[in-house]
Write a protein that holds these residues in place. Structure first.
Motif, mmCIF file in Angstrom:
data_model
loop_
_atom_site.group_PDB
_atom_site.id
_atom_site.type_symbol
_atom_site.label_atom_id
_atom_site.label_comp_id
_atom_site.label_asym_id
_atom_site.label_seq_id
_atom_site.Cartn_x
_atom_site.Cartn_y
_atom_site.Cartn_z
ATOM 1 N N ASN A 284 -3.463 0.283 -3.498
ATOM 2 C CA ASN A 284 -3.106 -1.058 -3.057
ATOM 3 C C ASN A 284 -2.850 -1.991 -4.236
ATOM 4 O O ASN A 284 -3.689 -2.116 -5.140
ATOM 5 N N HIS A 285 -1.690 -2.656 -4.210
ATOM 6 C CA HIS A 285 -1.354 -3.664 -5.206
ATOM 7 C C HIS A 285 -1.337 -5.026 -4.533
ATOM 8 O O HIS A 285 -0.616 -5.243 -3.562
ATOM 9 N N ASP B 126 -3.767 -7.339 -8.954
ATOM 10 C CA ASP B 126 -4.761 -6.284 -9.149
ATOM 11 C C ASP B 126 -4.281 -5.019 -8.443
ATOM 12 O O ASP B 126 -3.444 -5.071 -7.524
ATOM 13 N N ASN B 127 -4.810 -3.873 -8.877
ATOM 14 C CA ASN B 127 -4.580 -2.579 -8.220
ATOM 15 C C ASN B 127 -5.927 -1.976 -7.846
ATOM 16 O O ASN B 127 -6.830 -1.898 -8.701
ATOM 17 N N SER B 128 -6.079 -1.564 -6.581
ATOM 18 C CA SER B 128 -7.351 -1.021 -6.119
ATOM 19 C C SER B 128 -7.106 0.127 -5.142
ATOM 20 O O SER B 128 -6.011 0.289 -4.615
ATOM 21 N N THR C 47 0.829 -1.207 0.000
ATOM 22 C CA THR C 47 0.000 0.000 0.000
ATOM 23 C C THR C 47 0.861 1.252 0.000
ATOM 24 O O THR C 47 1.837 1.341 0.752
ATOM 25 N N GLU D 219 -12.687 -12.288 -7.139
ATOM 26 C CA GLU D 219 -13.021 -11.131 -6.321
ATOM 27 C C GLU D 219 -12.620 -11.406 -4.879
ATOM 28 O O GLU D 219 -12.971 -12.436 -4.317
ATOM 29 N N THR E 64 -12.247 -9.114 -1.158
ATOM 30 C CA THR E 64 -12.367 -7.848 -0.440
ATOM 31 C C THR E 64 -11.608 -7.934 0.869
ATOM 32 O O THR E 64 -11.908 -8.786 1.711
ATOM 33 N N VAL F 50 -11.227 -2.741 0.852
ATOM 34 C CA VAL F 50 -10.712 -2.577 -0.503
ATOM 35 C C VAL F 50 -11.172 -3.772 -1.329
ATOM 36 O O VAL F 50 -10.897 -4.924 -0.968
ATOM 37 N N LYS F 51 -11.864 -3.484 -2.410
ATOM 38 C CA LYS F 51 -12.384 -4.549 -3.280
ATOM 39 C C LYS F 51 -11.387 -4.805 -4.410
ATOM 40 O O LYS F 51 -11.084 -3.912 -5.196
ATOM 41 N N HIS F 52 -10.879 -6.030 -4.451
ATOM 42 C CA HIS F 52 -9.914 -6.422 -5.472
ATOM 43 C C HIS F 52 -10.566 -7.363 -6.486
ATOM 44 O O HIS F 52 -11.395 -8.204 -6.130
ATOM 45 N N GLN F 53 -10.175 -7.209 -7.731
ATOM 46 C CA GLN F 53 -10.574 -8.119 -8.803
ATOM 47 C C GLN F 53 -9.278 -8.663 -9.407
ATOM 48 O O GLN F 53 -8.714 -8.081 -10.335
#
Length: 424
Positions: free
Chosen positions: A177-178, A206-208, A155, A261, A263, A233-236
């Motif tokens: 966030n990576h 992912d990056n969010s 982060t 997905e 989170t 933080v929701k990551h895909q």
């Protein structure tokens, strides 16, 4: 049968994101060495150095000069596995249970804070809020339920704080966030259980964006309270699933596009710091984490590149919210030395019914000691050591397609950290 095996293997590989870590769930606590010395009691109210950017961004208002803070923690975890057994139907499955699946891990952290005037301060932080690394030995008896797992979130947080008056300060910063991960497990050969296993590996990243916000209120020059909110933080995650197999499972081999997905949960940290006198300081803190967001793992795959009926894979987790409570003390021996100690209790988000070799964790207790040395007014070196012990827990995980595995886990961990603060 082969398609069912692939579906099960993919779900289990992705389930590695929930294997046990050193804080609740797969969270990591080590973002401040000074806070580690008190078992992170007072994390949102202490505001003693630039690491407050994570603990409570409002605390930057208390720093009088620009400060650079760099540090790292080394973590070594150990699991003793007893009373283990595995079988596929009536047939026993052979294998080992060494219990050394967590290699030594390093956790870096770095912060920069600069007061812009008597009310506003700017800060930039880089830290690791979530992560895990487990790697069971080759031939592990529960390899169809768990094998290798690597997940890490890095982060970057630019932050501003504002001091309204001598008592009230606020702070806010977006978090970039990576996340990246590599997860694997074995496939059970239904025609010859325990031999000619296949292998499935999932990789993705992912990056969010999320945010951190905090409020600090100073009741008096000796007493202050803080509250910090770390957002979900929701990551895909996007990547691929690779299957390697031979013999009767050879038809499963290939590379498939996949996404997941995930989170990471929000948390609220409440704490109080009270200076009993010129030498002793008391720290109290509690943290609530919304792990109930993690109810299932759902993998969406590219239907065009997969066998039929594998477009969506779901595995239930059913985690629950947790509380952690901590108590700490520091003693200012002289202008150069400060000694610290603390104790914390931390609930596990898992439950007895869903616990598996991926998540063999229980409630934990953490004991910590630390010290800060300031050879001059510009520099401080902090050291901290923590010992974590979890309650002994049982794993009893049956499965028609990957065999049954049962064992008792007794987990512990050691953490050693150091940091350097320089003010100018």
């Amino acid at each position: 049968m082969s398609k069912r095996l692939l579906k099960t293997g993919l779900a289990l590989a992705v389930a590695a994101t929930s294997s046990h870590g050193l804080a609740s769930g797969f969270a990591i606590n080590e973002q401040s060495v000074s806070a580690m010395g008190t078992s992170f009691a007072g994390r949102s109210s202490a505001a003693e150095d630039a690491s407050t950017l994570f603990g409570n961004p409002a605390g930057m208002a208390r720093l009088q000069r620009a400060e650079v803070y760099v540090g790292a923690a080394a973590i070594h975890a150990r699991s003793d596995i007893d009373n283990a057994g595995a079988n596929a139907g009536p047939l026993p499955l052979a294998g080992s249970n060494d219990g050394d699946m967590v290699p030594a891990t390093g956790v870096p952290m770095g912060y920069y804070v600069k007061p812009l005037d008597d009310k506003v301060a700017f800060g930039l932080g880089v830290y690791v809020p979530f992560g895990l690394m487990t790697d069971y030995e080759r031939g592990f008896q529960g390899r169809y339920h768990a094998d290798k797992s690597y997940v890490r979130v890095i982060t970057v947080q630019p932050t501003l704080s504002y001091r309204f008056n001598d008592r009230l300060s606020v702070g806010f910063g977006p978090t970039f966030n990576h996340i990246e991960g590599e997860l694997s497990s074995s496939l059970l050969n239904p025609f010859s259980p325990g031999s000619n296993d296949g292998k499935v590996k999932v990789k993705g990243d992912d990056n969010s964006v999320g945010f951190n916000a905090g409020v600090l209120y100073e009741f008096s020059p000796r007493t202050r309270a803080g509250i910090t909110y770390h957002s979900r933080v929701k990551h895909q995650l996007e990547g691929d699933t690779r299957v390697s197999a031979s013999g009767v499972l050879a038809g499963l081999s290939g590379k498939y596009d996949a996404n997941l997905e995930l989170t990471t949960p929000e948390s609220v940290d409440l704490s109080i710091t009270h200076e009993l006198d010129d030498a002793w300081t008391l720290y109290l803190g509690s943290t609530w984490t919304r792990w109930s967001r993690f109810q299932e793992i759902r993998v969406e795959n590219d239907a065009a590149t997969l066998p039929a009926n594998l477009a969506t894979i779901v595995e239930e987790q059913n985690w629950h919210d947790t509380w952690a409570h901590a108590f700490g003390l520091s003693y200012r021996l002289n202008p150069q030395w400060t000694l610290r100690s603390g104790i914390a209790v931390d609930q596990t988000p898992t439950n007895n019914g869903d616990r598996s070799p991926r998540i063999p964790s229980g409630d934990r207790t953490i004991f910590s000691v630390g010290a800060g040395w300031s050879p001059n007014r510009d520099m401080t070196i902090d050291l901290a050591y923590s010992y974590l012990h979890e309650e002994s827990v049982a794993v009893n995980h049956p499965s028609a397609t990957r065999g049954d595995y049962r064992a008792r886990y007794d987990n512990s961990a050691h953490g050693l950290a150091a940091s350097l603060s320089y003010r100018f």
